[in-house]
Design a protein around this motif. Structure first.
Motif, mmCIF file in Angstrom:
data_model
loop_
_atom_site.group_PDB
_atom_site.id
_atom_site.type_symbol
_atom_site.label_atom_id
_atom_site.label_comp_id
_atom_site.label_asym_id
_atom_site.label_seq_id
_atom_site.Cartn_x
_atom_site.Cartn_y
_atom_site.Cartn_z
ATOM 1 N N GLN A 44 0.831 -1.205 0.000
ATOM 2 C CA GLN A 44 0.000 0.000 0.000
ATOM 3 C C GLN A 44 0.867 1.258 0.000
ATOM 4 O O GLN A 44 1.810 1.385 0.781
ATOM 5 C CB GLN A 44 -0.896 -0.018 1.238
ATOM 6 C CG GLN A 44 -1.949 1.063 1.283
ATOM 7 C CD GLN A 44 -2.773 0.982 2.552
ATOM 8 O OE1 GLN A 44 -2.733 1.868 3.410
ATOM 9 N NE2 GLN A 44 -3.498 -0.120 2.694
ATOM 10 N N CYS A 53 -2.785 0.408 -4.063
ATOM 11 C CA CYS A 53 -2.064 -0.830 -3.800
ATOM 12 C C CYS A 53 -1.196 -1.176 -5.007
ATOM 13 O O CYS A 53 -1.696 -1.286 -6.127
ATOM 14 C CB CYS A 53 -3.033 -1.977 -3.507
ATOM 15 S SG CYS A 53 -3.791 -1.886 -1.870
ATOM 16 N N THR A 347 -10.602 -0.137 -4.612
ATOM 17 C CA THR A 347 -9.156 0.041 -4.474
ATOM 18 C C THR A 347 -8.506 0.258 -5.843
ATOM 19 O O THR A 347 -8.800 -0.461 -6.798
ATOM 20 C CB THR A 347 -8.523 -1.192 -3.813
ATOM 21 O OG1 THR A 347 -9.094 -1.373 -2.515
ATOM 22 C CG2 THR A 347 -7.011 -1.023 -3.677
#
Length: 487
Positions: A44, A53, A347
Motif C-alpha cells: 500500500q 495498492c 481500491t
C-alpha cells in the motif's frame, strides 16, 4: 477450529504528510516501485489522499491482468487518455472492448504480416537512406520518425507530410507527461485547472488529433477490401446497433495505433542501438546472423525474420531491461483476492512491468544485458508470468506480432547499411513518465563496406574509446536456438 487469518497489506515507509509517496514516485519512479517487492506481493502507498495498492509479484500481476480483468478494469492512467481521445480499444472495457477487438483483429492476423513486412522494409530503407555519413544522428528522434512512418504507411496506407511528423514528435512528450501528472491528481477536476502541464497536454492532444486526421482523411475514399485499418473501421458495423462506426470511433482507434505503435517501438529501437553500442560482442553476433541468414538486397519476409533467432533474443532482452510501460493502473469494482491478500472494492491497483522485469528475485543481476536469458535450457530462463512486455489477458497488446516484425526489420535495415559509432559522452538516458523513454543518444554512422565479413571487427569496436580498437577473433559464430517468447 481457528479461521485462517489473512495477512494485512503492508504499507510502504516514507510517506510525506499531505503528499504521501508522490515525491518518491516522481523523484525515482522505477527505483521506488522496485524497492517495494521485498515488503510483499501487494504493498500500500499513498498518492496524496488516495490509497493505492502496488502489485509487485509477477504471478499476482498475471492474475490481475487475466483472471481479474473483468473485476478490475483499467484505471486512472488510461482514463486520462479516454477523456482526450474517446472510447477506443486502448480505453474501452467489457463488451465494447470485445466488439472493437474483434473488429480490429483481422488487421493484425498472420496473413497480413506478409503484406506489412515489405512496407516496413521500404519505409526503413527510405528513412535510413537519408542519413548523412559522419554527421551526428539523434537516434531517439530518428527512431520516432521511423516508427511513425511505418504505422502510417503499413496500417493506414497514407503518407504524412514532414511537418506533421515533426509536430507529432514534439507533441508526444507533453501528452505523456500530462498523462502521468493527471493520473496522480487527488481529484479529476484538477485536470481542468489551467496549469502549465494541463495546457501543454491539451495542446498536444490537439496536435495529435490533427496528425491523425491527416492520415485517416487521406484514405477515406478507399474500399474496405484494401486491408488498411481505416478502411476496415469504416466498413465495420456496431454488432449491437447495426450502425457503422462513427468518425469519432475511427479517430479514436487511429490515435490508439499511432500512440501505442510509435512511442514504445521508437524507445525500444533506441535502447537496442544503445545496448549494441555497449556490447560489441552481441552487435557482432547480430550482424553475423544478418549476413548469414539474409541475402544482400533481398526483400525481407516473415519467414526470413523467423530465421533471425539471436536478433530476436537481443530484442527480447532489450524489452525486458527497458520495458516501455513504467506503470499502469486498474480499479477493483468489487472485493477481490490477490494471492493471500483481500483487496476491497474501489481500491486502485498499480503495477509496473518495467520494475517487474528488473526484479532480482526473477532475473539475477537484473540490470545486466544478457540475450541468453530467454534461450531454451538457459539457467537464467524464467516462467512466462515473469515476462510480460505486451501485457496479458484480454487487454494484451493486439499489435505484438507487428511490433516484433518492426523491430527486426528496422534492426536489419540499419545494421546492414550503416556502421554505428558512439560519440563520447553521448548516450541514452532513462526519462520515466508513464513510458520509459530513451533520450540523448547521439551517434555517428559510416557506410558498411561491400564485403560484409570484414565489417565485423569494426562493428565489434563500437563502444571502444577513441583510438582503441577491439579485435574479434576469427571463427564461426555459434548458432543459438529460437527465443521463447511469452504468448
Amino acid at each position: 477450529m481457528t479461521a485462517r487469518r489473512e495477512p494485512a497489506v503492508p504499507v510502504a515507509p516514507g510517506s510525506v504528510p499531505g503528499l504521501g509517496h508522490v515525491p518518491a514516485l516522481l523523484r525515482d519512479p522505477l527505483g521506488f516501485l522496485g524497492s517495494l517487492s521485498h515488503l510483499g506481493g501487494v504493498v500500500q502507498i499513498r498518492l496524496g489522499p488516495r490509497v493505492v495498492c502496488v502489485v509487485t509479484d509477477a504471478t499476482l500481476v498475471h492474475t490481475l491482468l487475466v483472471a481479474l480483468a473483468h473485476d478490475c478494469p483499467r484505471g486512472a492512467v488510461q482514463s486520462t487518455l479516454k477523456t482526450a481521445f474517446g472510447d477506443g480499444l486502448l480505453m474501452s472495457e467489457g463488451q465494447a472492448h470485445r466488439n472493437r477487438r474483434r473488429t480490429i483483429q483481422p488487421v493484425f492476423g498472420p496473413d497480413r504480416m506478409a503484406a506489412y513486412v515489405p512496407v516496413m522494409q521500404q519505409v526503413a530503407e527510405e528513412r535510413v537512406g537519408r542519413w548523412q555519413a559522419g554527421q551526428p544522428l539523434d537516434v531517439a528522434k530518428e527512431m520516432n520518425h521511423l516508427a511513425l512512418e511505418i504505422v502510417t504507411r503499413a496500417l493506414f496506407g497514407a503518407r504524412l507530410e514532414e511537418e506533421a511528423t515533426l509536430a507529432f514528435h514534439r507533441a508526444l512528450p507533453d501528452m505523456v507527461k500530462g498523462q502521468i501528472v493527471q493520473s496522480l491528481y487527488p481529484h479529476p477536476a484538477f485536470a481542468r485547472v489551467p496549469l502549465p502541464v494541463n495546457r501543454r497536454f491539451d495542446a498536444a492532444v490537439r496536435v495529435l488529433n490533427r496528425v491523425v486526421d491527416q492520415a485517416v482523411g487521406s484514405t477515406g475514399g478507399q474500399a474496405a477490401a484494401d486491408g488498411t485499418l481505416t478502411a476496415l473501421l469504416r466498413g465495420a458495423v456496431d454488432p449491437v446497433s447495426g450502425l457503422p462506426l462513427t468518425e469519432a470511433d475511427v479517430r479514436s482507434e487511429a490515435i490508439t495505433m499511432f500512440g501505442a505503435g510509435t512511442e514504445t517501438v521508437s524507445s525500444t529501437l533506441t535502447w537496442l542501438i544503445q545496448e549494441l553500442l555497449d556490447h560489441p560482442e552481441a552487435a557482432a553476433r547480430v550482424l553475423a546472423e544478418l549476413d548469414e541468414q539474409l541475402e544482400p538486397d533481398a526483400d525481407l519476409t516473415p519467414e526470413a525474420l523467423d530465421r533471425l533467432t539471436y536478433t530476436r533474443s537481443v530484442a527480447q532482452e532489450v524489452l525486458r531491461l527497458h520495458t516501455p510501460n513504467a506503470f499502469l493502473m486498474r480499479t477493483a469494482t468489487k472485493q477481490v483476492e490477490l494471492g493471500p491478500y483481500t483487496v476491497p472494492a474501489g481500491t486502485e491497483l498499480l503495477y509496473s512491468l518495467t520494475a517487474l522485469h528488473r526484479d532480482p528475485a526473477l532475473y539475477p543481476d537484473p540490470l545486466r544485458f544478457d540475450p541468453e536469458r530467454g534461450q531454451p535450457g538457459s539457467a537464467a530462463g524464467v516462467g512466462r508470468h515473469a515476462f510480460l512486455p505486451f501485457g496479458a489477458g484480454k487487454h494484451k497488446c493486439i499489435g505484438e506480432a507487428f511490433a516484433w516484425a518492426e523491430l527486426a526489420v528496422a534492426a536489419a535495415t540499419i545494421l546492414r547499411r550503416w556502421r554505428l559509432s558512439p560519440i563520447p559522452g553521448e548516450r541514452a538516458r532513462e526519462v520515466v513518465w508513464t513510458a520509459v523513454q530513451a533520450q540523448g543518444l547521439q551517434i555517428r554512422i559510416e557506410p558498411r563496406t561491400d564485403d560484409r565479413r570484414p565489417a565485423l571487427p569494426a562493428l565489434a569496436a563500437l563502444s571502444a574509446p577513441a583510438g582503441v580498437g577491439l579485435v574479434v577473433p576469427a571463427g564461426p559464430v555459434v548458432p543459438v536456438g529460437a527465443a521463447e517468447v511469452s504468448r
